[in-house]
Design a protein around this motif. Structure first.
Motif, PDB file in Angstrom:
ATOM      1  N   VAL A 250      -5.785  -7.044  16.743  1.00 22.79           N
ATOM      2  CA  VAL A 250      -4.875  -5.830  15.827  1.00 22.79           C
ATOM      3  C   VAL A 250      -5.753  -5.449  15.199  1.00 22.79           C
ATOM      4  O   VAL A 250      -5.728  -3.896  14.785  1.00 22.79           O
ATOM      5  CB  VAL A 250      -3.483  -6.835  15.406  1.00 22.79           C
ATOM      6  CG1 VAL A 250      -3.474  -6.078  14.310  1.00 22.79           C
ATOM      7  CG2 VAL A 250      -2.509  -6.629  16.451  1.00 22.79           C
ATOM      8  N   GLU A 251      -6.697  -6.804  13.842  1.00 23.98           N
ATOM      9  CA  GLU A 251      -7.172  -6.433  12.898  1.00 23.98           C
ATOM     10  C   GLU A 251      -8.478  -5.330  13.531  1.00 23.98           C
ATOM     11  O   GLU A 251      -9.123  -4.419  12.546  1.00 23.98           O
ATOM     12  CB  GLU A 251      -8.257  -7.674  12.658  1.00 23.98           C
ATOM     13  CG  GLU A 251      -6.912  -8.649  12.032  1.00 23.98           C
ATOM     14  CD  GLU A 251      -6.869  -9.955  11.304  1.00 23.98           C
ATOM     15  OE1 GLU A 251      -8.254 -10.840  11.582  1.00 23.98           O
ATOM     16  OE2 GLU A 251      -6.270 -10.741  10.030  1.00 23.98           O
ATOM     17  N   GLN A 252      -9.186  -6.096  14.314  1.00 25.20           N
ATOM     18  CA  GLN A 252     -10.540  -4.884  15.271  1.00 25.20           C
ATOM     19  C   GLN A 252      -9.837  -3.808  15.725  1.00 25.20           C
ATOM     20  O   GLN A 252     -10.652  -3.171  14.817  1.00 25.20           O
ATOM     21  CB  GLN A 252     -10.803  -5.683  16.279  1.00 25.20           C
ATOM     22  CG  GLN A 252     -12.045  -6.963  16.116  1.00 25.20           C
ATOM     23  CD  GLN A 252     -12.407  -7.351  16.631  1.00 25.20           C
ATOM     24  OE1 GLN A 252     -13.269  -7.063  18.358  1.00 25.20           O
ATOM     25  NE2 GLN A 252     -12.836  -8.910  16.932  1.00 25.20           N
ATOM     26  N   ASN A 253      -9.079  -3.343  16.229  1.00 26.41           N
ATOM     27  CA  ASN A 253      -8.998  -2.264  16.551  1.00 26.41           C
ATOM     28  C   ASN A 253      -7.795  -1.126  15.421  1.00 26.41           C
ATOM     29  O   ASN A 253      -7.624   0.276  15.435  1.00 26.41           O
ATOM     30  CB  ASN A 253      -7.890  -2.121  17.846  1.00 26.41           C
ATOM     31  CG  ASN A 253      -8.524  -2.802  18.957  1.00 26.41           C
ATOM     32  OD1 ASN A 253      -9.191  -1.575  19.742  1.00 26.41           O
ATOM     33  ND2 ASN A 253      -8.751  -3.763  19.170  1.00 26.41           N
ATOM     34  N   TYR A 254      -7.381  -1.562  14.757  1.00 27.38           N
ATOM     35  CA  TYR A 254      -5.844  -0.831  13.485  1.00 27.38           C
ATOM     36  C   TYR A 254      -6.529  -0.982  11.698  1.00 27.38           C
ATOM     37  O   TYR A 254      -5.980  -0.458  11.407  1.00 27.38           O
ATOM     38  CB  TYR A 254      -4.643  -1.230  14.012  1.00 27.38           C
ATOM     39  CG  TYR A 254      -3.925  -1.725  15.770  1.00 27.38           C
ATOM     40  CD1 TYR A 254      -4.765  -0.561  16.791  1.00 27.38           C
ATOM     41  CD2 TYR A 254      -3.335  -2.512  15.787  1.00 27.38           C
ATOM     42  CE1 TYR A 254      -4.591  -0.915  17.319  1.00 27.38           C
ATOM     43  CE2 TYR A 254      -3.237  -2.472  17.515  1.00 27.38           C
ATOM     44  CZ  TYR A 254      -3.227  -2.243  17.804  1.00 27.38           C
ATOM     45  OH  TYR A 254      -3.530  -1.785  19.395  1.00 27.38           O
ATOM     46  N   LYS A 255      -7.297  -2.189  11.776  1.00 28.32           N
ATOM     47  CA  LYS A 255      -8.141  -2.089  10.766  1.00 28.32           C
ATOM     48  C   LYS A 255      -6.895  -2.150   9.756  1.00 28.32           C
ATOM     49  O   LYS A 255      -5.522  -3.041   9.562  1.00 28.32           O
ATOM     50  CB  LYS A 255      -8.809  -1.226  10.920  1.00 28.32           C
ATOM     51  CG  LYS A 255      -9.898  -0.841  11.678  1.00 28.32           C
ATOM     52  CD  LYS A 255     -11.385  -0.381  11.763  1.00 28.32           C
ATOM     53  CE  LYS A 255     -12.521  -0.792  12.244  1.00 28.32           C
ATOM     54  NZ  LYS A 255     -12.088  -0.220  13.452  1.00 28.32           N
ATOM     55  N   GLU A 256      -7.466  -1.648   8.612  1.00 26.69           N
ATOM     56  CA  GLU A 256      -5.997  -1.264   7.306  1.00 26.69           C
ATOM     57  C   GLU A 256      -4.408  -0.578   7.761  1.00 26.69           C
ATOM     58  O   GLU A 256      -4.269  -1.355   6.760  1.00 26.69           O
ATOM     59  CB  GLU A 256      -6.961  -0.499   6.170  1.00 26.69           C
ATOM     60  CG  GLU A 256      -7.027   0.898   6.369  1.00 26.69           C
ATOM     61  CD  GLU A 256      -8.286   1.594   6.570  1.00 26.69           C
ATOM     62  OE1 GLU A 256      -9.194   0.774   8.075  1.00 26.69           O
ATOM     63  OE2 GLU A 256      -8.902   2.521   6.500  1.00 26.69           O
ATOM     64  N   TYR A 257      -4.543  -0.258   8.750  1.00 26.23           N
ATOM     65  CA  TYR A 257      -2.571  -0.202   9.365  1.00 26.23           C
ATOM     66  C   TYR A 257      -2.168  -0.138  10.446  1.00 26.23           C
ATOM     67  O   TYR A 257      -2.033  -0.182  11.019  1.00 26.23           O
ATOM     68  CB  TYR A 257      -3.402   1.068   9.690  1.00 26.23           C
ATOM     69  CG  TYR A 257      -3.578   2.289   8.735  1.00 26.23           C
ATOM     70  CD1 TYR A 257      -2.760   2.578   7.513  1.00 26.23           C
ATOM     71  CD2 TYR A 257      -4.623   3.577   8.679  1.00 26.23           C
ATOM     72  CE1 TYR A 257      -3.395   3.615   6.159  1.00 26.23           C
ATOM     73  CE2 TYR A 257      -5.159   4.186   7.850  1.00 26.23           C
ATOM     74  CZ  TYR A 257      -4.466   3.569   6.438  1.00 26.23           C
ATOM     75  OH  TYR A 257      -5.527   4.627   5.841  1.00 26.23           O
ATOM     76  N   SER A 258      -2.280  -2.004  10.133  1.00 26.51           N
ATOM     77  CA  SER A 258      -1.899  -3.007  10.682  1.00 26.51           C
ATOM     78  C   SER A 258      -0.888  -3.887  10.808  1.00 26.51           C
ATOM     79  O   SER A 258       0.027  -3.641  12.484  1.00 26.51           O
ATOM     80  CB  SER A 258      -3.128  -4.442  10.903  1.00 26.51           C
ATOM     81  OG  SER A 258      -4.892  -4.445  11.467  1.00 26.51           O
TER      82      SER A 258
END
Length: 273
Positions: A250-258
DNA sequence: CGCCAGGGCTAGC
DNA sequence: GCTAGCCATGGC
């Protein structure tokens, strides 16, 4: 009054399981906010709104439902695969709310190992016993209590509210807020990482509850709760089982919008599919 | 009777 | 650092 909206689904935003103080009557909702009772109904892209206090009502509704945020624009700005895009499309109009801080903290401590219906009953019991009464449409409603109204509450009284093993946690957090050992406003100035750490020092607040508080009450879209529903869908979509693997993905793909993306997944799995 | 619900704490490795 | 067992209550 009327309010024109776009990319907004009142039903999903209210009933998704993030908010507990509402009731549905016929085709409209009664929503209990910090200082007032709101009656609200959606007809396509129009909200019909009445309230026990109509001062600044438009501003308050826009804030509560985060209607000032263009979620469509945000999700379009992230590089997402087609599976996620389809899910977001079917969940379009679902919104992260901006709920009251004290109410959110206490509600989500109560949420531990609990069902949505039971959480609602507990929060309503607290409100009915300690909160301010508001008359609206010839009916009496109870606001969620402010800190002064519950600062002297005892564990036995909380047990009478059927909070069970969570009573001691709620008692502890009320004490800490009242003594200003815990300052919910100070979180505004913290990084999300520090805010999670700050909240998780409290008894009864773990990672999941702290994440819900920051996401639903502080608009911190970079934090994301992982529960059984999120685990189920991440396993189905990406064969991810371990919480740590889900977190990294999640953190890798969605970053600040996780948090935002995870909530779309949660809503799809729990409420739509 | 069992299991589960928008989990977290604690003891024991 | 990790996991198993426990925790109140209500619905099924």
């Amino acid at each position: 009054m009327k309010l024109y909206v776009k990319d907004f689904n009142l039903k999903e935003s209210i009933e998704s399981g993030q908010f507990f103080r509402y009731e549905k009557i016929d085709d409209y909702y009664i929503v209990i906010l910090k200082d007032r009772v709101v009656k609200i109904k959606q007809e396509s892209n129009i909200l019909l709104i009445d309230s026990s206090n109509n001062d600044d009502i438009e501003k308050i509704i826009i804030n509560f439902f985060s209607l000032d945020i263009d979620f469509n624009n945000i999700t379009n700005s992230i590089n997402l695969d087609n599976k996620i895009k389809t899910i977001i499309e079917s969940s379009k109009g679902y919104r992260i709310l901006r709920m009251e801080k004290l109410e959110t903290v206490i509600s989500y401590i109560i949420s531990a190992n609990n069902s949505v219906e039971n959480i609602k009953r507990c929060v309503n019991r607290l409100s009915d016993k300690y909160g301010t009464k508001v008359l609206f449409d010839n009916k009496e409603y109870s606001l969620f209590p402010n800190i002064n109204q519950i600062k002297d509450i005892s564990i036995d009284e909380l047990i009478d509210m059927k909070l069970g093993f969570r009573a001691k946690y709620v008692k502890s957090i009320i004490e800490n807020i009242n003594s200003n050992k815990l300052n919910l406003e100070s979180i505004n100035n913290m990084s999300s990482y520090d805010a999670l750490d700050y909240l998780m020092k409290e008894k009864g607040i773990g990672l999941k509850v702290a994440s819900c508080i920051l996401l639903f009450s502080y608009s911190r879209y970079d934090v994301f709760p992982i529960d059984v529903w999120v685990k189920k869908i991440m396993n189905e979509l990406y064969n991810l089982e371990k919480e740590k693997d889900i977190k990294n993905f999640v953190e890798q793909n969605y970053k600040e919008y996780s948090g935002l993306i995870v909530q779309y997944l949660f809503n799809y799995k729990r409420n739509i599919k």
